[in-house]
Scaffold this motif. Structure first.
Motif, PDB file in Angstrom:
ATOM      1  N   MET A 166       0.852  -1.187   0.000  1.00  0.00           N
ATOM      2  CA  MET A 166       0.000   0.000   0.000  1.00  0.00           C
ATOM      3  C   MET A 166       0.893   1.244   0.000  1.00  0.00           C
ATOM      4  SD  MET A 166      -2.929   1.191   2.693  1.00  0.00           S
ATOM      5  CE  MET A 166      -3.897  -0.243   2.349  1.00  0.00           C
TER       6      MET A 166
ATOM      7  N   TYR B  68     -13.367  12.205   3.219  1.00  0.00           N
ATOM      8  CA  TYR B  68     -13.471  10.867   3.801  1.00  0.00           C
ATOM      9  C   TYR B  68     -14.808  10.714   4.518  1.00  0.00           C
ATOM     10  CZ  TYR B  68     -12.537   6.991   7.000  1.00  0.00           C
ATOM     11  OH  TYR B  68     -12.620   5.813   7.706  1.00  0.00           O
TER      12      TYR B  68
ATOM     13  N   PRO C 217     -11.995   3.884  -2.697  1.00  0.00           N
ATOM     14  CA  PRO C 217     -11.719   2.827  -1.711  1.00  0.00           C
ATOM     15  C   PRO C 217     -10.230   2.744  -1.361  1.00  0.00           C
ATOM     16  CG  PRO C 217     -13.263   2.031  -3.356  1.00  0.00           C
ATOM     17  CD  PRO C 217     -12.786   3.388  -3.821  1.00  0.00           C
ATOM     18  N   GLU C 218      -9.359   2.968  -2.341  1.00  0.00           N
ATOM     19  CA  GLU C 218      -7.918   2.933  -2.085  1.00  0.00           C
ATOM     20  C   GLU C 218      -7.507   4.045  -1.117  1.00  0.00           C
ATOM     21  OE1 GLU C 218      -3.570   3.659  -4.129  1.00  0.00           O
ATOM     22  OE2 GLU C 218      -5.370   3.925  -5.346  1.00  0.00           O
TER      23      GLU C 218
ATOM     24  N   ARG D  50      -9.440   5.645   0.981  1.00  0.00           N
ATOM     25  CA  ARG D  50     -10.071   5.344   2.275  1.00  0.00           C
ATOM     26  C   ARG D  50      -9.183   4.398   3.080  1.00  0.00           C
ATOM     27  NH1 ARG D  50     -14.543   5.923   4.867  1.00  0.00           N
ATOM     28  NH2 ARG D  50     -15.512   7.046   3.176  1.00  0.00           N
ATOM     29  N   ALA D  51      -8.704   3.352   2.432  1.00  0.00           N
ATOM     30  CA  ALA D  51      -7.848   2.372   3.106  1.00  0.00           C
ATOM     31  C   ALA D  51      -6.533   3.017   3.553  1.00  0.00           C
ATOM     32  CB  ALA D  51      -7.580   1.194   2.181  1.00  0.00           C
ATOM     33  N   ARG D  52      -5.969   3.874   2.731  1.00  0.00           N
ATOM     34  CA  ARG D  52      -4.710   4.545   3.083  1.00  0.00           C
ATOM     35  C   ARG D  52      -4.901   5.463   4.284  1.00  0.00           C
ATOM     36  NH1 ARG D  52      -3.122   7.442  -2.176  1.00  0.00           N
ATOM     37  NH2 ARG D  52      -1.436   8.247  -0.903  1.00  0.00           N
TER      38      ARG D  52
ATOM     39  N   GLU E  20      -7.260   5.209   6.620  1.00  0.00           N
ATOM     40  CA  GLU E  20      -7.513   4.388   7.804  1.00  0.00           C
ATOM     41  C   GLU E  20      -6.232   3.759   8.338  1.00  0.00           C
ATOM     42  OE1 GLU E  20     -10.627   1.850   6.353  1.00  0.00           O
ATOM     43  OE2 GLU E  20     -12.148   3.419   6.618  1.00  0.00           O
ATOM     44  N   GLU E  21      -5.380   3.297   7.442  1.00  0.00           N
ATOM     45  CA  GLU E  21      -4.103   2.719   7.855  1.00  0.00           C
ATOM     46  C   GLU E  21      -3.237   3.772   8.534  1.00  0.00           C
ATOM     47  OE1 GLU E  21      -1.097   0.090   8.612  1.00  0.00           O
ATOM     48  OE2 GLU E  21      -3.105  -0.380   7.872  1.00  0.00           O
TER      49      GLU E  21
END
Length: 77
Positions: free
Chosen positions: A1, A16, A23-24, A26-28, A30-31
């Motif tokens: 990622m 957000y 979605p990518e 969002r994941a970044r 959240e991480e």
């Protein structure tokens, strides 16, 4: 990622929470928030404000709050 910077996270938080990020991304975000205490604090603060604004509950302010706030705003100018 692919990593995301604090600046990018803070710039994108509004999108957000409005569910206007890929979605990518969002994941970044959240991480990043899971591993960065500063951004987690900002994230939690924004989320709390949105929860309060969206709530139907009425929050009573302490007596004199409006006057104290007005005076501080005047002093800041």
């Amino acid at each position: 990622m692919i990593l995301i910077s604090c600046e990018e996270v803070r710039r994108e938080l509004s999108n957000y929470f409005d569910d206007e990020v890929t979605p990518e991304l969002r994941a970044r975000i959240e991480e990043h928030v899971r591993s960065c205490p500063g951004c987690k604090a900002v994230y939690d603060g924004v989320r709390n404000v949105l929860t309060l604004v969206g709530s139907e509950d009425v929050i009573e302010l302490p007596r004199g709050f409006s006057l104290r706030l007005f005076r501080r705003l005047q002093a800041a100018d």
